[in-house]
Design a protein around this motif. Structure first.
Motif, mmCIF file in Angstrom:
data_model
loop_
_atom_site.group_PDB
_atom_site.id
_atom_site.type_symbol
_atom_site.label_atom_id
_atom_site.label_comp_id
_atom_site.label_asym_id
_atom_site.label_seq_id
_atom_site.Cartn_x
_atom_site.Cartn_y
_atom_site.Cartn_z
ATOM 1 N N ASP A 62 53.916 -14.942 -5.063
ATOM 2 C CA ASP A 62 55.762 -15.261 -5.194
ATOM 3 C C ASP A 62 56.663 -14.777 -5.590
ATOM 4 O O ASP A 62 56.470 -13.675 -6.738
ATOM 5 C CB ASP A 62 54.589 -16.546 -6.375
ATOM 6 C CG ASP A 62 55.970 -17.377 -7.269
ATOM 7 O OD1 ASP A 62 56.063 -17.929 -6.304
ATOM 8 O OD2 ASP A 62 56.127 -16.929 -8.173
ATOM 9 N N LEU A 63 58.464 -14.803 -5.082
ATOM 10 C CA LEU A 63 58.590 -13.777 -5.220
ATOM 11 C C LEU A 63 59.356 -14.234 -6.543
ATOM 12 O O LEU A 63 59.837 -13.510 -6.943
ATOM 13 C CB LEU A 63 59.902 -15.065 -4.318
ATOM 14 C CG LEU A 63 61.290 -14.380 -4.334
ATOM 15 C CD1 LEU A 63 61.450 -12.653 -4.383
ATOM 16 C CD2 LEU A 63 62.393 -14.781 -3.336
ATOM 17 N N GLU A 64 59.455 -15.547 -6.829
ATOM 18 C CA GLU A 64 59.662 -15.550 -8.682
ATOM 19 C C GLU A 64 59.428 -14.888 -9.630
ATOM 20 O O GLU A 64 59.649 -14.118 -9.880
ATOM 21 C CB GLU A 64 59.702 -16.863 -8.708
ATOM 22 C CG GLU A 64 59.793 -17.312 -10.241
ATOM 23 C CD GLU A 64 60.351 -18.916 -10.548
ATOM 24 O OE1 GLU A 64 60.339 -19.573 -11.648
ATOM 25 O OE2 GLU A 64 59.358 -19.270 -9.815
ATOM 26 N N GLN A 269 48.459 -16.823 -9.856
ATOM 27 C CA GLN A 269 50.267 -16.480 -10.301
ATOM 28 C C GLN A 269 50.581 -17.561 -10.987
ATOM 29 O O GLN A 269 52.027 -16.882 -11.481
ATOM 30 C CB GLN A 269 50.539 -16.656 -8.739
ATOM 31 C CG GLN A 269 49.753 -15.097 -7.794
ATOM 32 C CD GLN A 269 50.757 -15.314 -6.314
ATOM 33 O OE1 GLN A 269 51.730 -14.610 -5.470
ATOM 34 N NE2 GLN A 269 49.099 -15.567 -4.926
ATOM 35 N N ILE A 270 50.874 -18.736 -10.903
ATOM 36 C CA ILE A 270 51.373 -19.910 -11.309
ATOM 37 C C ILE A 270 51.627 -19.233 -12.853
ATOM 38 O O ILE A 270 53.214 -18.912 -13.107
ATOM 39 C CB ILE A 270 51.779 -20.950 -10.806
ATOM 40 C CG1 ILE A 270 51.928 -21.069 -9.773
ATOM 41 C CG2 ILE A 270 51.909 -21.562 -12.019
ATOM 42 C CD1 ILE A 270 51.098 -22.547 -9.338
ATOM 43 N N ALA A 271 49.857 -18.771 -13.695
ATOM 44 C CA ALA A 271 50.240 -19.037 -14.507
ATOM 45 C C ALA A 271 50.794 -17.066 -14.558
ATOM 46 O O ALA A 271 51.106 -16.890 -16.250
ATOM 47 C CB ALA A 271 48.478 -18.602 -15.006
ATOM 48 N N ALA A 272 50.604 -16.237 -14.637
ATOM 49 C CA ALA A 272 51.525 -14.684 -14.726
ATOM 50 C C ALA A 272 52.600 -15.038 -14.458
ATOM 51 O O ALA A 272 53.319 -13.904 -15.192
ATOM 52 C CB ALA A 272 50.815 -14.482 -13.472
ATOM 53 N N ALA A 275 53.097 -15.147 -17.821
ATOM 54 C CA ALA A 275 53.084 -14.036 -18.801
ATOM 55 C C ALA A 275 53.795 -12.932 -18.921
ATOM 56 O O ALA A 275 54.168 -11.891 -19.555
ATOM 57 C CB ALA A 275 51.236 -13.178 -18.402
ATOM 58 N N TYR A 276 54.042 -13.300 -17.660
ATOM 59 C CA TYR A 276 55.632 -12.060 -17.202
ATOM 60 C C TYR A 276 56.982 -12.401 -17.473
ATOM 61 O O TYR A 276 58.017 -12.020 -17.367
ATOM 62 C CB TYR A 276 55.696 -11.272 -15.846
ATOM 63 C CG TYR A 276 54.369 -10.536 -15.400
ATOM 64 C CD1 TYR A 276 54.528 -9.110 -16.087
ATOM 65 C CD2 TYR A 276 53.186 -10.678 -15.037
ATOM 66 C CE1 TYR A 276 52.898 -8.490 -15.734
ATOM 67 C CE2 TYR A 276 52.513 -9.590 -14.808
ATOM 68 C CZ TYR A 276 52.391 -9.032 -15.122
ATOM 69 O OH TYR A 276 52.060 -8.157 -14.790
ATOM 70 N N LYS A 277 56.993 -13.199 -17.625
ATOM 71 C CA LYS A 277 58.908 -14.001 -17.652
ATOM 72 C C LYS A 277 59.724 -13.263 -18.919
ATOM 73 O O LYS A 277 60.703 -13.419 -18.160
ATOM 74 C CB LYS A 277 58.567 -15.637 -18.528
ATOM 75 C CG LYS A 277 60.290 -16.599 -17.625
ATOM 76 C CD LYS A 277 59.833 -17.969 -17.714
ATOM 77 C CE LYS A 277 61.073 -18.009 -17.428
ATOM 78 N NZ LYS A 277 60.905 -20.521 -17.324
ATOM 79 N N ASN A 278 59.349 -13.274 -19.391
ATOM 80 C CA ASN A 278 60.301 -12.738 -21.004
ATOM 81 C C ASN A 278 59.162 -10.482 -21.590
ATOM 82 O O ASN A 278 58.503 -11.838 -22.043
ATOM 83 C CB ASN A 278 60.578 -13.220 -21.419
ATOM 84 C CG ASN A 278 61.297 -12.821 -21.911
ATOM 85 O OD1 ASN A 278 61.960 -11.790 -22.594
ATOM 86 N ND2 ASN A 278 62.586 -13.893 -22.721
#
Length: 408
Positions: A62-64, A269-272, A275-278
């Motif tokens: 996933d690019l985002e 990947q969506i849950a990740a 986890a990684y957003k900020n």
């Protein structure tokens, strides 16, 4: 007719432990390196809400999410990577293997000790394995001199070093000076470095620096959610490629991924993303874990050292690597000649599960083992933590090892 590939020692010991537990054997599970922490609640909630996403993602991921990961690791350890140079897969383990498979023939430098799967993966990929010996006094660290000596045994044009820090099985890391010296020698030899930094966020001083900061042109960094996010069974890993590296490597790795795993699980990947957003949103969670792991690791190593079982205090992750060699004479007298003998006898006599040094690249007669201090239930986030109170099985296990070695 068939390749000879034994089951991974870490997964084997997990299976054996489960089988013994099913027989109502009382075990102290120091063998399998699985985080006892749950992922953050917001990450688990996101996975639940994403369960209906059954579609394939792109092979690369996933690019985002990849952009979030690039920003996250820039904030965490100064690693500069473009989202387009990140590949996501079902665990960093398969991504390390795919990286090795991307090379036709190579010499692969593997430190001793090292994670149990590096050697078998390099062998499966058809490469020439060159061990980099270390010892207790070196704190199991390789050096520029290690790389110089290893270069005399090279057979191929391409050379790969697999570097893991904080390390499995030793729980130790490298200083900035040591990383710079290794990077300088890698540059001289034109070595590709797979820097396995799966435990990087669990550095006990919270000061992990990616090897790519010192050798950006040929460092391939791997990471994932299994250790710092407690999500090993979710199977989520990533590899960060340097922008300067040959474009053929990324194309080849995407090609291998397309012919093997297709993509990482889409709901994970969506849950990740959460986890990684900020990085700042997750800092409290990392500090909470590290505070607990550091206390437990130092408790275990201090206790063992006091009984003549040599071990370095851990600097990251959740492992220590006890050396029983000071007790070699009486162990030999008891018929314990190998690390496998050591672990099997200890298990039979005490119920404590360790993993033998032989699994990590040592000769069979080296009397050492890996101890994963993960057999505990984490306390509530804001509660006072006390090792003996909150981790009774850890205390029981360490006491049992000490009593066993005293009475052997």
């Amino acid at each position: 007719m068939f390749r000879k590939v034994e089951e991974s020692q870490t997964l084997l010991i997990n299976t054996q432990s489960k089988n013994l537990a099913a027989q109502n054997k009382e075990l102290i599970k120091f063998g399998f390196g699985q985080s006892p922490f749950l992922p953050p609640k917001q990450v688990m909630d996101e996975l639940k809400s994403a369960v209906h996403h059954k579609e394939y993602s792109s092979v690369q991921g996933d690019l985002e999410l990849r952009q979030y990961m690039a920003d996250f690791h820039k904030a965490h350890n100064g690693l500069t990577v473009l989202a387009d140079d990140i590949l996501i897969g079902p665990g960093s383990k398969i991504l390390i293997f795919n990286t090795l498979m991307a090379f036709e023939k190579a010499d692969v430098f593997i430190p001793t000790p090292s994670w149990v799967s590096y050697g078998p993966q390099a062998k499966l990929a058809g490469h020439n394995i060159i061990q980099l010996p270390t010892d207790f006094d070196q704190k199991w660290r390789i050096s520029a001199e290690s790389l110089k000596k290893a270069s005399k045994h090279k057979l191929h044009r391409a050379t790969i070093l697999i570097l893991n820090y904080p390390g499995n099985p030793d729980g130790l890391t490298y200083s900035e000076g040591e990383l710079k010296e290794i990077a300088d020698q890698a540059r001289i030899q034109n070595i590709y470095v797979i820097s396995d930094e799966i435990y990087g966020l669990l550095n006990h001083n919270l000061n992990h620096k990616s090897f790519a900061n010192y050798y950006p042109e040929k460092t391939i960094t791997t990471t994932g959610l299994s250790k710092w996010c407690g999500a090993g069974g979710w199977r989520f890993g990533a590899v960060f490629l340097p922008n300067e590296i040959e474009s053929d490597l990324k194309k080849t790795m995407i090609g291998i991924g397309s012919e093997t795993y297709s993509c990482a699980p889409t709901p994970v990947q969506i849950a990740a993303r959460t986890a990684y957003k900020n990085f700042q949103d997750i800092t409290w969670y990392i500090k909470w874990q590290v505070n607990i792991l550091s206390q437990i690791g130092n408790y275990c190593s201090d206790k063992l050292n006091s009984s003549g079982i040599r071990v370095h205090n851990p600097q990251g992750g959740f492992y220590i690597f006890p050396d029983f060699s000071l007790h070699q004479e009486k162990l030999h007298a008891a018929g314990i000649k190998t690390s496998n003998d050591l672990c099997q006898t200890l298990l039979k006599d005490t119920g404590v599960v360790l993993l033998p040094a032989h699994a990590f690249g040592f000769e069979e007669n080296y009397l050492a083992a890996r101890l994963a201090y993960v057999d505990f239930i984490p306390p509530l986030e804001n509660s006072h933590f006390d090792v003996e109170k909150n981790c009774p099985k850890v205390k029981i296990g360490i006491d049992a090892i000490i009593k066993w070695i005293e009475n052997i």
